[in-house]
Design a protein around this motif. Structure first.
Motif, short mmCIF file in Angstrom:
data_model
loop_
_atom_site.label_atom_id
_atom_site.label_comp_id
_atom_site.label_asym_id
_atom_site.label_seq_id
_atom_site.Cartn_x
_atom_site.Cartn_y
_atom_site.Cartn_z
N TRP A 192 108.97 87.66 24.95
CA TRP A 192 108.29 87.39 26.22
C TRP A 192 108.49 85.94 26.65
N LYS A 193 108.65 85.05 25.70
CA LYS A 193 108.93 83.66 26.05
C LYS A 193 110.26 83.56 26.77
N THR A 194 111.24 84.37 26.38
CA THR A 194 112.52 84.39 27.07
C THR A 194 112.41 85.08 28.43
N ILE A 195 111.65 86.16 28.50
CA ILE A 195 111.51 86.90 29.75
C ILE A 195 110.84 86.05 30.82
N LEU A 196 109.83 85.27 30.44
CA LEU A 196 109.06 84.48 31.41
C LEU A 196 109.58 83.06 31.56
N ASP A 201 111.40 79.67 32.75
CA ASP A 201 111.58 79.09 34.08
C ASP A 201 113.00 79.36 34.57
N GLY A 202 113.11 79.74 35.84
CA GLY A 202 114.41 80.02 36.42
C GLY A 202 114.99 81.37 36.07
N GLY A 203 114.25 82.17 35.33
CA GLY A 203 114.73 83.49 34.97
C GLY A 203 114.58 84.49 36.10
N PRO A 204 115.14 85.68 35.95
CA PRO A 204 115.06 86.68 37.03
C PRO A 204 113.64 87.12 37.34
N VAL A 205 112.78 87.20 36.32
CA VAL A 205 111.40 87.62 36.57
C VAL A 205 110.68 86.60 37.44
N VAL A 206 110.81 85.33 37.11
CA VAL A 206 110.16 84.28 37.88
C VAL A 206 110.70 84.24 39.31
N ASN A 207 112.02 84.39 39.45
CA ASN A 207 112.63 84.34 40.79
C ASN A 207 112.15 85.48 41.68
N VAL A 208 112.06 86.67 41.12
CA VAL A 208 111.62 87.83 41.91
C VAL A 208 110.15 87.67 42.32
N LEU A 209 109.28 87.30 41.35
CA LEU A 209 107.86 87.14 41.66
C LEU A 209 107.62 86.00 42.65
N ASP A 210 108.43 84.96 42.56
CA ASP A 210 108.29 83.85 43.48
C ASP A 210 108.74 84.24 44.88
N SER A 211 109.78 85.07 44.98
CA SER A 211 110.29 85.46 46.29
C SER A 211 109.33 86.37 47.05
N VAL A 212 108.53 87.16 46.32
CA VAL A 212 107.58 88.07 46.99
C VAL A 212 106.21 87.43 47.17
N LEU A 256 94.58 81.73 42.22
CA LEU A 256 93.57 82.22 41.27
C LEU A 256 93.50 81.36 40.01
N GLY A 257 94.40 80.40 39.85
CA GLY A 257 94.40 79.54 38.68
C GLY A 257 95.08 80.14 37.47
N MET A 258 95.88 81.21 37.67
CA MET A 258 96.56 81.86 36.57
C MET A 258 97.95 81.31 36.32
N THR A 259 98.55 80.68 37.33
CA THR A 259 99.87 80.08 37.18
C THR A 259 99.86 78.69 37.80
N GLU A 260 100.94 77.95 37.54
CA GLU A 260 101.07 76.60 38.08
C GLU A 260 102.44 76.47 38.75
N GLY A 261 102.41 76.23 40.05
CA GLY A 261 103.67 76.08 40.77
C GLY A 261 104.46 77.38 40.77
N ASN A 262 105.75 77.26 40.52
CA ASN A 262 106.62 78.44 40.52
C ASN A 262 107.08 78.78 39.11
N ARG A 263 106.16 78.68 38.14
CA ARG A 263 106.50 79.01 36.76
C ARG A 263 105.44 79.91 36.17
N ALA A 318 100.79 84.06 31.50
CA ALA A 318 101.74 84.37 30.43
C ALA A 318 101.02 84.82 29.16
N VAL A 319 99.92 84.15 28.84
CA VAL A 319 99.14 84.53 27.65
C VAL A 319 98.57 85.93 27.81
N VAL A 320 98.01 86.22 28.98
CA VAL A 320 97.44 87.55 29.23
C VAL A 320 98.53 88.62 29.19
#
Length: 308
Positions: free
Chosen positions: A139-143, A145-156, A165-172, A179-181
């Motif tokens: 999961w550390k690899t999947i999430l 920075d700059g990976g496909p998962v982050v790019n897709v979630l950031d684009s939508v 909501l305070g669950m993420t910071e910036g575009n990471r 990530a912990v949840v």
């Protein structure tokens, strides 16, 4: 007129009751003996030792002595209460997500899978064949920075909402509460699916047919028949998910940051790095007490006869 006397009644024959021998009475206790010894050696005695450690004072160089210093509990609670609240919040969120994700899958396997049922069950438990640590590192690899998962979630715009909501910071995603949840949800999802499947599989399909004969809609059948009958599985699954998740520290260590540490991380640090054994033991007992109280209240409020 001659009166004949009736023959004397034969005495009633009492049934012969074979009382079990003393040896046979002791058989169940002999069968329980290995399990009892195991619990005493590997659970009860360490628990007693940890309890004595929590009321000790001293240092690693001079040694620790039992002085019944209960102030350690209060000091540990007041200093690390944010980690306790964070552990309950993360574990509770992961448990809810596991229930929302696991219930439809368990329902599908129980009622709709047909000949694919065994294959789906194997796929559910397949992650257990891989180390817990390796799965979390994946999961550390999947999430990353700059990976496909982050790019897709950031684009939508998903990261904008979670950032608000305070669950993420910036575009990471990595090193954030989300990530912990996510790690907790993934690692403990099978613990939710299997009890749900077991409970749903026991429901007689004819009850659904009877509800349909009474002109009940699918949503009404689920709300009035399926879900109430599956409550033992819901309660078991939530307990099997929440209890280990609240004490987990691997996901927070690998997927989080210093701002997402849970109480398990503090206990691990106090035991292995700081070497403050009384504080670590006190934190462990506080965590056990908090979880025990929450579980007891939850089971009583759930009202499932199979678990109360």
């Amino acid at each position: 007129m001659t009166v004949t006397e009736a023959p004397p009644a034969s005495p009633a024959v009492e049934p012969v009751v074979h009382k079990p021998s003393v040896r046979r009475k002791l058989v169940p206790y002999w069968l329980l003996l290995p399990g009892i010894l195991w619990l005493i050696v590997f659970f009860a005695l360490p628990l007693v030792y940890q309890a004595s450690t929590s009321v000790q004072t001293g240092s690693l160089e001079g040694g620790f002595k039992v002085t019944w210093h209960f102030q350690t509990y209060w000091d540990a609670l007041t200093e690390y209460y944010p980690q306790f609240l964070r552990s309950v919040l993360y574990a509770g969120t992961a448990t809810i997500l596991c229930l929302l994700l696991g219930y439809p899958l368990a329902y599908l396997i129980a009622f709709k899978a047909g000949r694919w049922r065994n294959l789906l069950l194997v796929l559910v438990i397949a992650p257990f064949f891989t180390s817990f640590l390796i799965r979390t590192l994946a999961w550390k690899t999947i999430l990353a920075d700059g990976g496909p998962v982050v790019n897709v979630l950031d684009s939508v715009g998903f990261l904008d909402v979670t950032g608000w909501l305070g669950m993420t910071e910036g575009n990471r995603l990595l090193a954030t509460p989300l990530a912990v949840v996510c790690g907790l949800t993934y690692n403990f999802l099978p613990f939710m699916i299997l009890p749900l499947y077991t409970s749903l599989e026991r429901i007689d399909p004819r009850l659904h047919e009877a509800a349909g004969d009474l002109y009940a809609k699918g949503s009404t059948t689920f709300r009035k028949v399926t879900f109430p009958l599956s409550m033992p599985g819901v309660v078991s699954g939530t307990l099997l998910t929440f209890i280990p998740a609240s004490g987990d520290y691997v996901n927070a260590e690998l997927l989080g940051s210093t701002d997402t540490k849970m109480v398990g991380n503090v206990i691990q640090s106090q035991f292995l790095r700081v070497l403050d054994y009384p504080t670590a033991a006190a934190l462990s007992f506080i965590l056990m007490a908090v979880v025990l109280i929450m579980v007891t209240v939850y089971i009583r409020r759930a009202g499932t006869e199979d678990l109360v």
